[in-house]
Design a protein around this motif. Structure first.
Motif, short mmCIF file in Angstrom:
data_model
loop_
_atom_site.label_atom_id
_atom_site.label_comp_id
_atom_site.label_asym_id
_atom_site.label_seq_id
_atom_site.Cartn_x
_atom_site.Cartn_y
_atom_site.Cartn_z
N GLU A 41 3.95 17.15 1.18
CA GLU A 41 5.16 16.76 1.91
C GLU A 41 5.72 15.44 1.39
OE1 GLU A 41 4.26 16.49 6.05
OE2 GLU A 41 3.58 18.58 6.15
N GLY A 42 4.91 14.71 0.64
CA GLY A 42 5.33 13.39 0.15
C GLY A 42 6.49 13.50 -0.82
N SER A 43 7.31 12.45 -0.82
CA SER A 43 8.53 12.50 -1.62
C SER A 43 8.24 12.61 -3.12
CB SER A 43 9.35 11.24 -1.37
OG SER A 43 8.56 10.10 -1.64
N TYR A 44 7.15 12.02 -3.58
CA TYR A 44 6.87 12.06 -5.01
C TYR A 44 6.50 13.46 -5.45
CZ TYR A 44 4.93 10.75 -9.54
OH TYR A 44 4.69 10.63 -10.88
N ASN A 45 5.96 14.24 -4.53
CA ASN A 45 5.49 15.58 -4.90
C ASN A 45 6.51 16.67 -4.61
OD1 ASN A 45 3.06 14.56 -5.77
ND2 ASN A 45 2.12 14.71 -3.74
N ALA A 46 7.75 16.25 -4.38
CA ALA A 46 8.76 17.22 -3.96
C ALA A 46 8.86 18.41 -4.91
CB ALA A 46 10.11 16.53 -3.81
N ASP A 47 8.84 18.15 -6.22
CA ASP A 47 8.98 19.25 -7.17
C ASP A 47 7.76 20.17 -7.16
OD1 ASP A 47 11.50 19.00 -8.16
OD2 ASP A 47 10.94 17.43 -9.57
N ALA A 48 6.60 19.54 -7.10
CA ALA A 48 5.38 20.33 -7.07
C ALA A 48 5.33 21.19 -5.80
CB ALA A 48 4.17 19.42 -7.14
N ALA A 49 5.84 20.62 -4.71
CA ALA A 49 5.79 21.32 -3.43
C ALA A 49 6.58 22.62 -3.49
CB ALA A 49 6.34 20.42 -2.32
N LYS A 50 7.64 22.63 -4.33
CA LYS A 50 8.44 23.85 -4.43
C LYS A 50 7.64 25.00 -5.04
CE LYS A 50 12.80 21.43 -4.86
NZ LYS A 50 13.37 20.64 -5.93
N LEU A 51 6.64 24.66 -5.83
CA LEU A 51 5.79 25.66 -6.45
C LEU A 51 4.79 26.25 -5.48
CD1 LEU A 51 4.68 23.85 -9.70
CD2 LEU A 51 5.60 26.16 -9.59
N TYR A 77 13.37 20.51 -17.45
CA TYR A 77 14.05 21.46 -16.58
C TYR A 77 15.18 20.81 -15.79
CZ TYR A 77 14.60 25.49 -13.50
OH TYR A 77 15.10 26.56 -12.83
N ILE A 78 14.88 19.71 -15.14
CA ILE A 78 15.88 19.10 -14.27
C ILE A 78 17.10 18.57 -15.04
CG2 ILE A 78 14.29 18.44 -12.43
CD1 ILE A 78 14.65 15.53 -13.63
N TYR A 79 16.91 18.21 -16.28
CA TYR A 79 18.04 17.65 -17.02
C TYR A 79 18.92 18.70 -17.67
CZ TYR A 79 16.10 13.03 -16.40
OH TYR A 79 15.66 11.86 -15.84
N LEU A 80 18.33 19.87 -17.99
CA LEU A 80 19.07 20.82 -18.81
C LEU A 80 19.40 22.15 -18.14
CD1 LEU A 80 17.24 19.88 -22.04
CD2 LEU A 80 19.72 20.11 -21.93
N HIS A 81 18.76 22.46 -17.03
CA HIS A 81 19.02 23.75 -16.41
C HIS A 81 20.32 23.69 -15.61
CE1 HIS A 81 18.26 27.51 -14.25
NE2 HIS A 81 17.39 27.76 -15.23
N THR A 132 16.73 5.56 -1.41
CA THR A 132 16.64 6.11 -2.77
C THR A 132 15.87 5.15 -3.67
OG1 THR A 132 18.84 5.26 -3.13
CG2 THR A 132 18.65 7.60 -2.79
N LEU A 133 16.02 3.85 -3.43
CA LEU A 133 15.31 2.89 -4.26
C LEU A 133 13.81 2.98 -4.06
CD1 LEU A 133 17.55 -0.28 -4.09
CD2 LEU A 133 16.89 1.01 -6.11
N ILE A 134 13.39 3.20 -2.84
CA ILE A 134 11.96 3.29 -2.57
C ILE A 134 11.39 4.58 -3.17
CG2 ILE A 134 10.25 3.65 -0.74
CD1 ILE A 134 12.01 1.75 0.97
N LEU A 135 12.12 5.67 -3.01
CA LEU A 135 11.58 6.96 -3.44
C LEU A 135 11.67 7.18 -4.94
CD1 LEU A 135 12.80 9.16 -0.50
CD2 LEU A 135 10.56 8.16 -0.87
N GLY A 136 12.65 6.54 -5.58
CA GLY A 136 12.74 6.67 -7.03
C GLY A 136 13.27 8.03 -7.48
N ASP A 137 13.06 8.30 -8.77
CA ASP A 137 13.64 9.48 -9.40
C ASP A 137 13.15 10.79 -8.84
OD1 ASP A 137 15.22 8.20 -11.17
OD2 ASP A 137 13.58 7.90 -12.59
N SER A 138 11.90 10.79 -8.39
CA SER A 138 11.32 12.06 -8.00
C SER A 138 11.85 12.52 -6.65
CB SER A 138 9.81 11.91 -7.93
OG SER A 138 9.49 10.75 -7.19
N ALA A 139 12.66 11.70 -6.02
CA ALA A 139 13.11 12.02 -4.67
C ALA A 139 14.04 13.23 -4.66
CB ALA A 139 13.84 10.82 -4.10
N THR A 140 13.92 14.00 -3.61
CA THR A 140 14.88 15.08 -3.41
C THR A 140 15.79 14.65 -2.27
OG1 THR A 140 13.39 16.04 -1.81
CG2 THR A 140 13.28 16.90 -4.06
#
Lengths: 304, 545, 310
Positions: free
Chosen positions: B156-166, B455-459, C36-44
């Motif tokens: 659920e963490g914001s850093y893992n958002a992409d992984a979470a989609k998997l 993926y995120i830059y080119l898709h 957005t600054l705290i979460l950085g690039d990986s944020a959705t």
């Protein structure tokens, strides 16, 4: 950054005392006094040379070719006949950038002071002349700005609005306006009660006329002294802001930015940090010498 | 030498990822040791021989206190929410993951809190056997429930958002086993679970924190080799050894991470002997640091590749202007950008995939630097000196290369308006909203795989999404290749898909990939057992003084 | 007098309100978003929205300010967006370091400033005077970060006499103290010297001399006391400025003080921390200025009478 309220009071007193002297010969007297101070003359000499170089720089330096065009393969070269002061990290000639930067630094320094003085005159004269509620309102407003430490104020402005000369000027002049407002206000209050002002009032002169024609010219002494010192401060402050990454936009050269860029290489290439450092110190010191010379020259007590 | 090193390093990674993928049965054949891998195997041997020469280990000093200087302060101790490498470094000490990377070979995963793992027939479910007798820092024993709970929370963490989609599900099988399922068979998935952002902690602790309102960013209860001791904001963060660690108590007992935000001061502090390890060396200090006695500078290639983005969205200069994009490509002299922008410490890597990641091709050649060709192409577009806005962030990492590139494009005839912005404002204005004709940034693949990089830059599905494809890059052909790479589990096939992506991008000129900088690590010659890691996932338990 | 103090204290309220409104506006109305600054690039988009909700960033510009202000009135300065610690705690963890630095700087600039100022005034035009004047000029013209870096290079890296960083020992503050005090030291020397020269030339000192008082007595009994009056004000004003003005020094010497907290918080758009720290500094420097004025009024009866008249 620092200031001193007492000095301004005594400056105002001096100005008031001076007002009794004949005004026409004033300038000549000041110059004669100033001339006696060899150090101040030296300072003036340096600044005049700098201003001339800054103004004429476009005649012998091409901004596109000499100042901003990079030659990265030729970077960090020591002084040579081709590059008298060497080249920077992008292979640009340091001497050319240094000279061009004099334009930027001086322009920024003087603009900041000009805005500071004009702002200070408007607010300070209004507050001092009108007194009462207006005075109170203006001074409390000024207090707000004085209560925010200058560096933090400047950082907030530049960090949020972005690095650019206008924003730098804004930040630095916001720091100066309160200072000049105070100086001018106390000058105005000191002069307000003087006989010649009363006389002018009796002659039917309006408020703004009295302030502009009679009070401001008489308060100019301390203002000029403070302004000279403030230009020196401003140039150093810009360097400080550049140090924390809040300077002007590259590729434009500016002494503070050159210094803070050069500091990264200071151990290996000490010549890089020398030239902008010396330029800043020389300019600031010269302006301080002039300021001191002027203060002494304007002080009637020093004239005997 | 540097270039060679980069190739070698890249080769090691690719080879490693091709040869060893997980500790147990795999549905896909791992016979994909294609042409690139073979030549690289030899090269890999070369590095191994060369590596120890870098730092001749001194005799052990017997010291048990380690001081690290970092120029960045972590944000939080809680896995899953941290996006700074400084924080990941701390999390690596506090938490364990189910599988762990091998020092020096990221893709070789070894058992962590899971002793074994097994893929299902379709490759979508991995069943982990949990290690027994693992204790949390408060002394309680780790259970399958804790693992399931923390993985779910991590996801659920914001850093893992992409992984979470998997992720399809995380379930407890029995007291010893848990099963993690993905929506489709995703080759690099195990690599995802090795990131510190999927650290395991105690469910009880989490729930108690929640109930009592304890700041979870500043407390922890993991199973790692170190326990959290103290954190003075802006000053230091302290850890102490966890003696009941399942892997045995570490040799270094006390770790202090000093925060020094000014890189120059930090470097000088390291030079004057105030610390044992230093992260955040500025490229400008590289030579000086290298020349300092007792200092070992590790050229660790970063896991981000610098790129230049040419904005083709509505209202921006490069819309429907392929020739202008090609002109930019021809105007870039990567050697010069590396020299002026990174003081020559980076490695020119024109391939879109990071050299440390799966899918990198060291032999690929970009559009050559040709100023005349650039001028010609630009003239052909009918360009008449319109201002091209180039916004860059104000850290030297981005701003310095930007200055060189702006000048190179100026030489090609573009009227570039370079604007250096405060980092925060830049992220908001450019990275998230795309308000610039040109900008430069880095890829930030979370795990070492081309899919994470590109993926995120080119898709095309990523168009207009904040921080993703903000320049309208991509087309059907490119999408097909990206999807092919994502859903295939065959390494050779995947490698070729990404080569296609690289070719299409180069032909269209959306992004220009430039170089990879170094996440330098500096250690004193007393530090032993240090193996460079591109993403700063270090395990201090492996070090000694 | 008490009335004057009371009035000045009351005046602080609008000043502090003004300070907070200005800084709040600057931070809020410009690009950059804490979440957005705290979460950085990986944020959705979802995680940013979630964090914004958590941090209370969703309300309108005025609504958020009012919420902050009402919290402050209840003694709650909010929670840092970045560390999730109470702002109060963030500020007070770092405050001692800034105070130590500011006071070291004030001590250096006051003691040496007055000392050298008197020395050079008494020995006007002597070699000592010339050296002091030249040194003063240099001190006031050198960018402070440059001075700090030069000292680091010499004393920490080359000679290894002093540690570069750290805040645990008194000697940690020597170099930062000198750096932070440079300009103030120059000012104090100049001020003391000028004011001393003014006084030495004043009629009553001449009278004292004429009466045959020994030079020592003249200087210490008659001149010094009067000459130091403006210096006291200067020191007071400096102190106020120092508390917020050590940013660059803190940056150079990696001192975790209020200044570096402010810089990182401004960059991170951590609004509660910036506001809290700034209001705190503004309050403190205003109080110090007030104290200086009061002290000054007690030392100088002329000023006191001014207040009484009002």
């Amino acid at each position: 950054m620092s200031e001193n309220t007492n000095k301004t009071i005594s400056d105002a007193e001096r100005a008031a005392r001076r007002a009794k002297y004949k005004k026409k010969s004033e300038l000549a007297v000041v110059w004669r006094q100033f001339k006696k101070n060899k150090l101040a003359l030296f300072g003036l000499f340096v600044i005049v040379i700098m201003v001339i170089l800054a103004l004429t720089a476009p005649l012998f330096i091409d901004f596109e070719k000499d100042v901003i065009e990079q030659n990265v393969m030729n970077r960090l070269q020591g002084p040579s006949s081709e590059h008298l002061l060497g080249t920077d990290a992008y292979g640009r000639d340091i001497l050319c950038r240094l000279l061009w930067a004099a334009r930027v630094s001086m322009f920024t320094g003087f603009t900041v002071i000009a805005i500071g003085i004009v702002g200070g005159i408007i607010l300070g004269a209004t507050a001092g002349y009108l007194g009462g509620v207006v005075d109170n309102l203006i001074m409390r407003f000024i207090d707000i700005f004085l209560a925010i430490p200058f560096t933090l104020m400047a950082i907030s402005i530049v960090a949020t609005l972005g690095n650019s000369i206008p924003n730098l000027v804004l930040a630095l002049s916001l720091a100066l306006i309160p200072k000049f407002t105070r100086i001018i206000r106390s000058s105005v209050i000191g002069l307000k009660g003087q006989e010649f002002i009363e006389a002018a009032k009796l002659c039917g002169a309006s408020g703004p006329v009295i302030v502009l024609k009679h009070i401001i010219p008489n308060a100019l002494g301390p203002i000029i002294v403070e302004a000279t010192l403030a230009v020196a401060r401003t140039i150093i402050d810009i360097a400080g802001l550049s140090f924390i990454g809040l300077g002007i936009q590259p590729p434009n050269p500016e002494w503070g930015a050159m210094l803070s860029d050069a500091r990264k290489y200071m151990i290996q290439y000490p010549y890089l940090i020398m030239s902008p450092g010396i330029a800043i110190i020389l300019t600031a010191a010269s302006l301080t010498l002039i300021g001191d010379g002027l203060r002494d020259a304007l002080d009637p007590k020093m004239r005997n | 030498m540097k270039k060679q090193l980069s190739l070698v390093l890249a080769a090691v990674m690719v080879a490693a990822s091709l040869v060893a993928c997980g500790g147990s049965s795999q549905p896909a054949a791992t016979t994909a040791a294609a042409a690139p891998a073979e030549t690289q195997a030899a090269a890999a041997a070369e590095t191994q021989a060369a590596a120890p020469a870098e730092a001749a280990p001194a005799a052990s000093t017997g010291k048990t206190d380690l001081t690290i200087i970092n120029t960045v302060e972590p944000q939080t101790l809680l896995p899953g929410s941290e996006n700074l490498s400084a924080g990941h470094l701390i999390q690596c000490q506090l938490y364990d993951t189910l599988v762990m990377e091998t020092p020096g070979a990221r893709s070789t995963l070894v058992p962590g809190l899971a002793t074994e793992w097994e893929y299902s027939e379709d490759g979508c479910t991995i069943t982990f056997t949990l290690r027994e007798g693992v204790k949390f820092h408060d002394g309680t024993e780790m259970t399958a429930d804790d693992v399931v709970f923390s993985l779910k929370k991590d996801a659920e963490g914001s850093y893992n958002a992409d992984a979470a989609k998997l992720l399809a599900s995380i379930e407890k099988v029995d007291d010893k086993h848990i099963a993690v399922s993905t929506n489709y068979a995703y080759k690099p998935f195990l690599q995802v679970l090795a990131m510190p952002s999927f650290g395991i902690y105690s469910q009880k602790w989490y729930e108690e924190c929640e109930a009592s309102g304890t700041n979870m960013a500043r407390s922890e209860n993991g199973t790692g080799a170190y326990k959290f001791a103290e954190w003075q904001s802006g000053d230091y963060l302290k850890l102490e050894a966890f003696d009941d660690y399942w892997g045995g108590a570490p040799m270094i007992k006390n770790v202090t991470m000093k925060i020094m935000t000014d890189g120059q001061t930090a470097a000088l502090s390291m030079q004057s002997g105030e610390a044992d390890v230093f992260f955040g060396l500025d490229s400008a200090d590289y030579d000086t640091m290298k020349a300092t006695p007792h200092m070992v500078v590790w050229d660790v290639l970063s896991n981000g590749t610098h790129f230049l983005a040419l904005n083709s969205t509505d209202g921006h200069f490069f819309k429907d202007n392929k020739d202008a994009r090609k002109a930019v490509q021809h105007s870039l002299n990567r050697e010069e950008i590396n020299l002026g922008g990174l003081d020559g410490t980076g490695h020119v890597t024109p391939y879109p995939v990071n050299p440390d990641h799966f899918g990198y091709d060291p032999d690929w050649q970009p559009t050559p630097f040709d100023l005349d060709k650039a001028k010609e192409l630009l003239a052909g577009t009918g360009y008449s000196g319109e201002t091209v806005i180039y916004k860059s962030a104000n850290s030297s990492w981005y701003q310095n290369p930007a200055q060189v590139m702006a000048e190179e494009m100026r030489k090609a005839g573009f009227n570039i308006d370079l604007q250096i912005m405060e980092r925060g404002a830049w992220e908001d204005d450019v990275d998230a909203k795309g308000n610039s004709d040109i900008w430069n940034y880095m890829t930030w693949g979370q795990f070492p795989d081309a899919d994470a990089d590109l993926y995120i830059y080119l898709h095309t599905s990523q168009r207009g999404i904040e921080y993703a494809n903000m320049i309208d890059a991509g087309n059907d052909e490119c999408d097909a290749a990206l999807d092919g790479g994502r859903y295939s589990v065959d390494d050779e096939e995947r490698f070729n898909y990404y080569k296609q992506v690289a070719d299409i991008n180069e032909e269209e000129g959306w992004y220009a990939f430039l170089m990879t900088g170094c996440n330098f690590a500096v250690t004193t010659d007393e530090v032993q057992g240090f193996v460079p890691h591109p993403a700063v996932f270090y395990h201090i338990k492996d070090w000694s003084l | 007098m008490a009335k004057m103090i009371g009035r000045r204290l009351l005046m602080l309220i609008p000043v502090l309100l003004g300070v907070s409104i200005i800084i709040y506006s600057i931070l809020s109305l410009t690009p950059g978003d804490a979440a957005t600054l705290i979460l950085g690039d990986s944020a959705t988009a979802e995680s940013v929205a979630k964090l914004r909700e958590e941090l209370g960033l969703n309300g309108g510009f005025i609504e958020r300010y009012v919420r902050w202000l009402s919290g402050v009135l209840r003694g709650d300065f909010g929670i840092s967006y970045k560390t999730r610690n109470p702002v109060f705690m963030e500020v007070f963890q770092r405050f001692p370091n800034t105070v130590k630095l500011a006071f070291t700087a004030i001590a250096i600039s006051s003691i040496f400033g007055v000392l050298f100022g008197i020395l050079s005034a008494v020995k006007q035009y002597s070699l000592i005077d010339n050296v002091v004047v030249a040194a003063t000029l240099l001190l006031s013209s050198v960018p402070d970060f440059w001075l700090g870096l030069m000292m680091i290079l010499l004393f920490a890296v080359k000679l290894k006499w002093l540690p570069l960083s750290g805040v645990d020992h008194w000697y940690n503050f020597i170099m930062p103290g000198i750096t932070a005090s440079a300009h103030y030291l120059a000012n104090t020397i100049r001020m003391t010297r000028t004011s001393m020269l003014d006084v030495i030339r004043a009629d009553y000192v001449r009278t004292a001399r004429a009466k045959g008082c020994p030079e020592r007595t003249v200087i210490f009994q008659h001149a010094l006391r009067n000459a130091l009056l403006p210096v006291v004000t200067l020191i007071g004003v400096n102190m106020g400025w120092q508390l917020g003005g050590t940013v660059i020094t803190e940056q150079v010497f990696a001192i975790p003080g209020i200044g570096s907290l402010m810089i990182t918080s401004i960059r991170q758009k951590d609004v509660p921390v910036v506001l809290g720290a700034l209001v705190f500094i503004a309050l403190l420097s205003s109080l110090i200025n007030l104290a200086t004025d009061v002290l000054y009024a007690y030392i100088d009866p002329r000023i006191k009478s001014q207040y009484v008249k009002k």
